[in-house]
Design a protein around this motif. Structure first.
Motif, PDB file in Angstrom:
ATOM      1  N   PHE A 174      -6.541  12.957 120.703  1.00  0.00           N
ATOM      2  CA  PHE A 174      -8.214  13.270 121.621  1.00  0.00           C
ATOM      3  C   PHE A 174      -8.471  14.317 121.674  1.00  0.00           C
ATOM      4  CE2 PHE A 174      -4.392  11.075 124.554  1.00  0.00           C
ATOM      5  CZ  PHE A 174      -5.156  10.561 125.437  1.00  0.00           C
ATOM      6  N   SER A 228     -13.985   6.235 121.111  1.00  0.00           N
ATOM      7  CA  SER A 228     -14.735   6.080 122.489  1.00  0.00           C
ATOM      8  C   SER A 228     -13.929   6.902 123.597  1.00  0.00           C
ATOM      9  CB  SER A 228     -13.297   4.412 123.503  1.00  0.00           C
ATOM     10  OG  SER A 228     -12.192   4.298 124.044  1.00  0.00           O
ATOM     11  N   TYR A 229     -14.527   7.181 124.439  1.00  0.00           N
ATOM     12  CA  TYR A 229     -14.537   7.835 126.046  1.00  0.00           C
ATOM     13  C   TYR A 229     -12.734   7.524 126.526  1.00  0.00           C
ATOM     14  CZ  TYR A 229     -19.225   9.029 125.717  1.00  0.00           C
ATOM     15  OH  TYR A 229     -20.692   9.542 125.064  1.00  0.00           O
ATOM     16  N   ALA A 230     -12.130   8.292 126.354  1.00  0.00           N
ATOM     17  CA  ALA A 230     -10.462   8.996 126.871  1.00  0.00           C
ATOM     18  C   ALA A 230     -11.015   8.766 128.840  1.00  0.00           C
ATOM     19  CB  ALA A 230     -10.702  10.954 127.196  1.00  0.00           C
ATOM     20  N   ASN A 231     -10.043   7.496 128.534  1.00  0.00           N
ATOM     21  CA  ASN A 231      -9.486   7.593 130.097  1.00  0.00           C
ATOM     22  C   ASN A 231      -8.773   8.243 131.125  1.00  0.00           C
ATOM     23  OD1 ASN A 231     -11.105   5.255 130.628  1.00  0.00           O
ATOM     24  ND2 ASN A 231      -9.912   3.875 129.379  1.00  0.00           N
ATOM     25  N   PHE A 239      -2.255   8.259 117.649  1.00  0.00           N
ATOM     26  CA  PHE A 239      -4.152   8.458 118.249  1.00  0.00           C
ATOM     27  C   PHE A 239      -4.048  10.141 118.556  1.00  0.00           C
ATOM     28  CE2 PHE A 239      -0.669   7.086 120.988  1.00  0.00           C
ATOM     29  CZ  PHE A 239      -0.982   7.658 122.789  1.00  0.00           C
ATOM     30  N   ASN A 272     -11.905  16.987 122.514  1.00  0.00           N
ATOM     31  CA  ASN A 272     -12.046  17.593 123.734  1.00  0.00           C
ATOM     32  C   ASN A 272     -13.544  17.997 123.058  1.00  0.00           C
ATOM     33  OD1 ASN A 272     -10.793  16.530 126.021  1.00  0.00           O
ATOM     34  ND2 ASN A 272      -9.514  18.332 125.555  1.00  0.00           N
ATOM     35  N   LYS A 277     -14.363  14.215 126.525  1.00  0.00           N
ATOM     36  CA  LYS A 277     -13.243  13.572 125.948  1.00  0.00           C
ATOM     37  C   LYS A 277     -13.143  12.917 125.374  1.00  0.00           C
ATOM     38  CE  LYS A 277      -8.264  14.126 127.220  1.00  0.00           C
ATOM     39  NZ  LYS A 277      -7.108  14.015 128.398  1.00  0.00           N
ATOM     40  N   PHE A 282     -11.256   9.347 122.868  1.00  0.00           N
ATOM     41  CA  PHE A 282      -9.764   9.000 122.602  1.00  0.00           C
ATOM     42  C   PHE A 282     -10.077   8.678 120.954  1.00  0.00           C
ATOM     43  CE2 PHE A 282      -7.292   5.840 121.206  1.00  0.00           C
ATOM     44  CZ  PHE A 282      -6.498   5.671 121.669  1.00  0.00           C
ATOM     45  N   ARG A 333      -5.572   9.657 133.328  1.00  0.00           N
ATOM     46  CA  ARG A 333      -4.468   9.189 133.754  1.00  0.00           C
ATOM     47  C   ARG A 333      -4.460   9.132 134.963  1.00  0.00           C
ATOM     48  NH1 ARG A 333       0.677  11.281 131.466  1.00  0.00           N
ATOM     49  NH2 ARG A 333      -0.283  10.449 129.325  1.00  0.00           N
ATOM     50  N   GLY A 375      -8.169   6.150 118.605  1.00  0.00           N
ATOM     51  CA  GLY A 375      -7.031   5.944 117.710  1.00  0.00           C
ATOM     52  C   GLY A 375      -7.066   5.319 116.660  1.00  0.00           C
ATOM     53  N   THR A 408     -16.144   8.605 133.633  1.00  0.00           N
ATOM     54  CA  THR A 408     -14.411   9.555 133.552  1.00  0.00           C
ATOM     55  C   THR A 408     -15.364  10.468 132.605  1.00  0.00           C
ATOM     56  OG1 THR A 408     -14.359   8.682 131.232  1.00  0.00           O
ATOM     57  CG2 THR A 408     -13.225   6.998 131.910  1.00  0.00           C
TER      58      THR A 408
END
Length: 134
Positions: free
Chosen positions: A79, A108-111, A77, A81, A35, A37, A113, A39, A31
């Motif tokens: 994001f 956490s690291y964003a996944n 939630f 960057n 970026k 995430f 899409r 939550g 990933t």
């Protein structure tokens, strides 16, 4: 290479391996590592507050709270960057589990899409929990 050095540093921590750190290190291989995430956000947290909370770790290029399009309220939630991978990594390590606006946040690291059309529940977009007005 960065992954192996990160894993090595985790293994040296008193012989203990923090599971969440290893999982986040593995995730960053596939990933974007700039970026994050975020939550568990308070519904009162806005884009500017989120940016300010993370700007101490480096240059934040964007901070975005995800809003429910029907209610206009935060979905809890967002994001963040960063301009540099190291800034994101430092922010993740320092902020995961910390309190922001009265709530303990998860970082956490964003996944990314997956490409292609998104699924909306498989029933043609109809949501049975809505009053149709008929």
């Amino acid at each position: 290479m960065a992954f192996s050095s990160k894993l090595g540093s985790l293994l040296r921590l008193n012989g203990q391996i923090p599971a969440t750190s290893i999982l986040n290190s593995i995730r960053c291989m596939s990933t974007s590592t700039k970026k994050l995430f975020i939550g568990g956000l308070s519904f009162g947290t806005d884009d500017q507050t989120l940016k300010e909370a993370f700007s101490g770790f480096g240059d934040v290029t964007e901070a975005k709270i995800i809003i429910d399009r029907d209610t206009g309220r935060s979905r809890g939630f967002g994001f963040v960057n960063f301009a540099h991978d190291e800034s994101a990594s430092n922010a993740l390590s320092a902020m995961d589990g910390q309190e922001l606006n009265g709530r303990n946040i998860r970082v956490s690291y964003a996944n990314e899409r997956p490409p292609g059309p998104r699924s909306f529940g498989g029933n043609g977009g109809f949501r049975g929990d809505r009053d149709s007005g008929y």
